[in-house]
Design a protein around this motif. Structure first.
Motif, PDB file in Angstrom:
ATOM      1  N   ILE A  82       4.862  13.314  -4.502  1.00 30.39           N
ATOM      2  CA  ILE A  82       4.529  14.174  -3.327  1.00 30.39           C
ATOM      3  C   ILE A  82       3.263  14.466  -3.548  1.00 30.39           C
ATOM      4  O   ILE A  82       2.591  14.816  -4.302  1.00 30.39           O
ATOM      5  CB  ILE A  82       5.266  15.302  -3.632  1.00 30.39           C
ATOM      6  N   ASP A  83       2.583  14.480  -2.150  1.00 28.89           N
ATOM      7  CA  ASP A  83       1.214  14.770  -1.850  1.00 28.89           C
ATOM      8  C   ASP A  83       0.935  15.909  -1.459  1.00 28.89           C
ATOM      9  O   ASP A  83       0.039  16.672  -1.775  1.00 28.89           O
ATOM     10  CB  ASP A  83       0.380  13.565  -1.070  1.00 28.89           C
ATOM     11  N   LEU A  84       1.731  16.631  -0.573  1.00 26.72           N
ATOM     12  CA  LEU A  84       1.738  17.723   0.095  1.00 26.72           C
ATOM     13  C   LEU A  84       2.875  18.323   0.332  1.00 26.72           C
ATOM     14  O   LEU A  84       3.993  17.698   0.938  1.00 26.72           O
ATOM     15  CB  LEU A  84       0.896  17.463   1.491  1.00 26.72           C
ATOM     16  N   ILE A  85       3.032  19.631   0.005  1.00 28.51           N
ATOM     17  CA  ILE A  85       4.369  20.302   0.490  1.00 28.51           C
ATOM     18  C   ILE A  85       3.898  21.390   1.556  1.00 28.51           C
ATOM     19  O   ILE A  85       2.982  22.505   1.395  1.00 28.51           O
ATOM     20  CB  ILE A  85       4.814  21.153  -0.681  1.00 28.51           C
ATOM     21  N   THR A  86       4.291  21.334   2.999  1.00 30.80           N
ATOM     22  CA  THR A  86       3.929  22.247   3.899  1.00 30.80           C
ATOM     23  C   THR A  86       5.289  23.104   4.175  1.00 30.80           C
ATOM     24  O   THR A  86       6.366  22.675   4.423  1.00 30.80           O
ATOM     25  CB  THR A  86       3.888  21.284   5.140  1.00 30.80           C
ATOM     26  N   LYS A 133       4.590  17.743  14.323  1.00 32.38           N
ATOM     27  CA  LYS A 133       3.178  17.367  15.125  1.00 32.38           C
ATOM     28  C   LYS A 133       1.932  17.763  14.097  1.00 32.38           C
ATOM     29  O   LYS A 133       0.980  16.887  14.726  1.00 32.38           O
ATOM     30  CB  LYS A 133       3.513  18.532  16.416  1.00 32.38           C
ATOM     31  N   ASN A 134       1.947  18.668  13.365  1.00 34.42           N
ATOM     32  CA  ASN A 134       0.803  19.042  12.681  1.00 34.42           C
ATOM     33  C   ASN A 134       0.698  18.335  11.191  1.00 34.42           C
ATOM     34  O   ASN A 134       0.207  18.913  10.414  1.00 34.42           O
ATOM     35  CB  ASN A 134       0.739  20.337  12.651  1.00 34.42           C
ATOM     36  N   SER A 135       2.006  17.450  10.923  1.00 33.08           N
ATOM     37  CA  SER A 135       1.976  16.717   9.766  1.00 33.08           C
ATOM     38  C   SER A 135       0.741  15.784   9.402  1.00 33.08           C
ATOM     39  O   SER A 135       0.169  15.406  10.366  1.00 33.08           O
ATOM     40  CB  SER A 135       3.381  16.031   9.528  1.00 33.08           C
ATOM     41  N   ILE A 136       0.409  15.513   8.095  1.00 28.99           N
ATOM     42  CA  ILE A 136      -0.558  14.493   7.939  1.00 28.99           C
ATOM     43  C   ILE A 136      -0.163  13.513   6.982  1.00 28.99           C
ATOM     44  O   ILE A 136      -0.760  12.626   6.682  1.00 28.99           O
ATOM     45  CB  ILE A 136      -2.039  15.349   7.257  1.00 28.99           C
ATOM     46  N   GLY A 137       1.274  13.477   6.544  1.00 34.30           N
ATOM     47  CA  GLY A 137       1.504  12.292   5.598  1.00 34.30           C
ATOM     48  C   GLY A 137       2.019  11.149   6.395  1.00 34.30           C
ATOM     49  O   GLY A 137       2.421  11.221   7.515  1.00 34.30           O
ATOM     50  N   ASP A 138       2.156  10.048   5.702  1.00 33.68           N
ATOM     51  CA  ASP A 138       2.731   9.015   6.405  1.00 33.68           C
ATOM     52  C   ASP A 138       4.346   8.850   6.269  1.00 33.68           C
ATOM     53  O   ASP A 138       5.020   8.436   7.498  1.00 33.68           O
ATOM     54  CB  ASP A 138       2.198   7.527   5.581  1.00 33.68           C
ATOM     55  N   MET A 170       0.754  -1.194  -0.094  1.00 31.30           N
ATOM     56  CA  MET A 170      -0.078  -0.121  -0.030  1.00 31.30           C
ATOM     57  C   MET A 170       0.767   1.238   0.043  1.00 31.30           C
ATOM     58  O   MET A 170       1.903   1.469   0.840  1.00 31.30           O
ATOM     59  CB  MET A 170      -1.006  -0.191   1.188  1.00 31.30           C
ATOM     60  N   ALA A 171       0.660   2.152  -0.702  1.00 27.75           N
ATOM     61  CA  ALA A 171       1.316   3.219  -1.106  1.00 27.75           C
ATOM     62  C   ALA A 171       1.079   4.408   0.200  1.00 27.75           C
ATOM     63  O   ALA A 171       0.095   4.759   0.209  1.00 27.75           O
ATOM     64  CB  ALA A 171       1.169   4.083  -2.225  1.00 27.75           C
ATOM     65  N   GLN A 172       2.280   4.837   0.828  1.00 22.06           N
ATOM     66  CA  GLN A 172       2.140   5.795   1.733  1.00 22.06           C
ATOM     67  C   GLN A 172       2.183   7.085   1.338  1.00 22.06           C
ATOM     68  O   GLN A 172       2.990   7.460   0.403  1.00 22.06           O
ATOM     69  CB  GLN A 172       3.371   5.453   2.888  1.00 22.06           C
ATOM     70  N   THR A 173       1.313   8.004   1.973  1.00 18.00           N
ATOM     71  CA  THR A 173       1.435   9.313   1.447  1.00 18.00           C
ATOM     72  C   THR A 173       2.761  10.090   1.934  1.00 18.00           C
ATOM     73  O   THR A 173       3.101   9.863   2.835  1.00 18.00           O
ATOM     74  CB  THR A 173       0.227  10.194   2.015  1.00 18.00           C
ATOM     75  N   LEU A 174       3.243  11.215   1.097  1.00 17.77           N
ATOM     76  CA  LEU A 174       4.478  11.727   1.233  1.00 17.77           C
ATOM     77  C   LEU A 174       4.096  13.198   1.303  1.00 17.77           C
ATOM     78  O   LEU A 174       3.620  13.736   0.491  1.00 17.77           O
ATOM     79  CB  LEU A 174       5.320  11.347   0.130  1.00 17.77           C
ATOM     80  N   GLU A 175       4.706  13.700   2.757  1.00 12.88           N
ATOM     81  CA  GLU A 175       4.417  15.249   2.820  1.00 12.88           C
ATOM     82  C   GLU A 175       5.818  15.744   2.947  1.00 12.88           C
ATOM     83  O   GLU A 175       6.836  15.222   3.538  1.00 12.88           O
ATOM     84  CB  GLU A 175       3.856  15.361   3.968  1.00 12.88           C
ATOM     85  N   VAL A 176       6.207  17.076   2.391  1.00 10.65           N
ATOM     86  CA  VAL A 176       7.328  17.592   2.531  1.00 10.65           C
ATOM     87  C   VAL A 176       7.175  18.984   3.614  1.00 10.65           C
ATOM     88  O   VAL A 176       6.255  19.462   3.639  1.00 10.65           O
ATOM     89  CB  VAL A 176       7.912  18.128   1.010  1.00 10.65           C
ATOM     90  N   LEU A 177       8.165  18.872   4.358  1.00  6.99           N
ATOM     91  CA  LEU A 177       8.366  20.014   5.402  1.00  6.99           C
ATOM     92  C   LEU A 177       9.476  20.954   5.201  1.00  6.99           C
ATOM     93  O   LEU A 177      10.741  20.377   4.933  1.00  6.99           O
ATOM     94  CB  LEU A 177       8.434  19.211   7.001  1.00  6.99           C
ATOM     95  N   ILE A 178       9.365  22.057   5.072  1.00  9.85           N
ATOM     96  CA  ILE A 178      10.324  23.159   4.792  1.00  9.85           C
ATOM     97  C   ILE A 178      10.147  24.250   5.640  1.00  9.85           C
ATOM     98  O   ILE A 178       9.232  24.968   5.567  1.00  9.85           O
ATOM     99  CB  ILE A 178      10.223  23.570   3.236  1.00  9.85           C
ATOM    100  N   PRO A 179      11.225  24.361   6.459  1.00  4.22           N
ATOM    101  CA  PRO A 179      11.237  25.691   7.478  1.00  4.22           C
ATOM    102  C   PRO A 179      11.579  26.945   6.612  1.00  4.22           C
ATOM    103  O   PRO A 179      12.393  26.829   5.758  1.00  4.22           O
ATOM    104  CB  PRO A 179      12.195  25.260   8.638  1.00  4.22           C
TER     105      PRO A 179
END
Length: 252
Positions: free
Chosen positions: A30-34, A75-80, A1-10
């Motif tokens: 990439i599903d989300l760029i935060t 803490k606020n991420s939603i990606g796997d 099963m594919a896991q969602t990928l989120e990028v975190l950038i300060p």
């Protein structure tokens, strides 16, 4: 099963963020760029900022601290799966596909992947001239020893702060150590703690760094060498005291 990928950038006062986001938007996994932004007025191109894959969290009421901003993002991420990026990196499909597939294949393993090589857009940049420090960890039944040595053997500059890891594993490590302030070593601190706690750490892939001067590197305007050395001392002291988790999970 594919896991969602989120990028975190300060982010704080880095116009290079636009090129970084554009490179990430081209990548299929990439599903989300935060963006964890410390700017009161956004410097992100409006055409990019309103893209459906972009989420901007405004943290400008807090002084910029990379470790604090990243912990807030975790803490606020939603990606796997989380990909930690700086605001001046040009990413490519091959690298992200490779690291994502390695993490996604075994999401329950204690595994962290960091970028094997960071190339500069300017081959005369100070980042290439600065001595690299490498931690060596020796573990025995009753002792941990950390040796910091000048690494002159490598021809490649690794991106230890550009990591890919499951959200679950990053939270289990307690995220980043917020005692480390200013530029330098927060990435190595995370990897050292992970190593001691039994994580497998791999390096793979190549990315491009948008070269810049040291005046941009440290928001406090302190010398990067000074803040890095200070952070090394704090990190070593805490780890040798048995404090192996980041600020999201303090040890009793």
């Amino acid at each position: 099963m594919a896991q969602t990928l989120e990028v975190l950038i300060p982010l704080k006062s880095r116009t290079s963020i636009n090129e970084t986001i554009l490179s990430l938007l081209k990548i299929s996994e990439i599903d989300l760029i935060t963006i964890l932004s410390g700017d009161e007025v956004s410097i992100i191109d409006p055409k990019i900022a309103h893209h459906q894959k972009i989420r901007i969290i405004n943290l400008s009421k807090y002084p910029f601290s990379k470790t604090f901003y990243l912990n807030h993002g975790i803490k606020n991420s939603i990606g796997d799966i989380l990909l930690i990026s700086d605001a001046d990196i040009i990413w490519n499909q091959d690298t992200i596909t490779t690291i994502y597939e390695n993490i996604n294949r075994h999401p329950d393993l204690p595994l962290i992947i960091y970028i094997q090589e960071v190339q500069e857009t300017d081959n005369n940049n100070n980042a290439l001239k600065r001595p690299r420090l490498k931690p060596t960890i020796v573990k025995t039944a009753d002792k941990i020893q950390i040796d910091i040595v000048t690494d002159s053997s490598l021809s490649k500059r690794p991106g230890c702060g550009l990591i890919c890891v499951t959200r679950k594993n990053l939270l289990s490590l307690g995220g980043y150590n917020e005692e480390l302030q200013g530029w330098g070593w927060e990435d190595q601190d995370l990897l050292i703690r992970a190593n001691i706690l039994g994580y497998e750490i791999k390096s793979m892939g190549t990315v491009l760094h948008q070269s810049h001067g040291d005046d941009i590197r440290n928001q406090s305007q302190e010398s990067p060498i000074f803040t890095r050395n200070r952070n090394i001392a704090i990190s070593n002291q805490m780890i040798l005291m048995g404090k192996l988790y980041g600020s999201l999970q303090r040890e009793a």
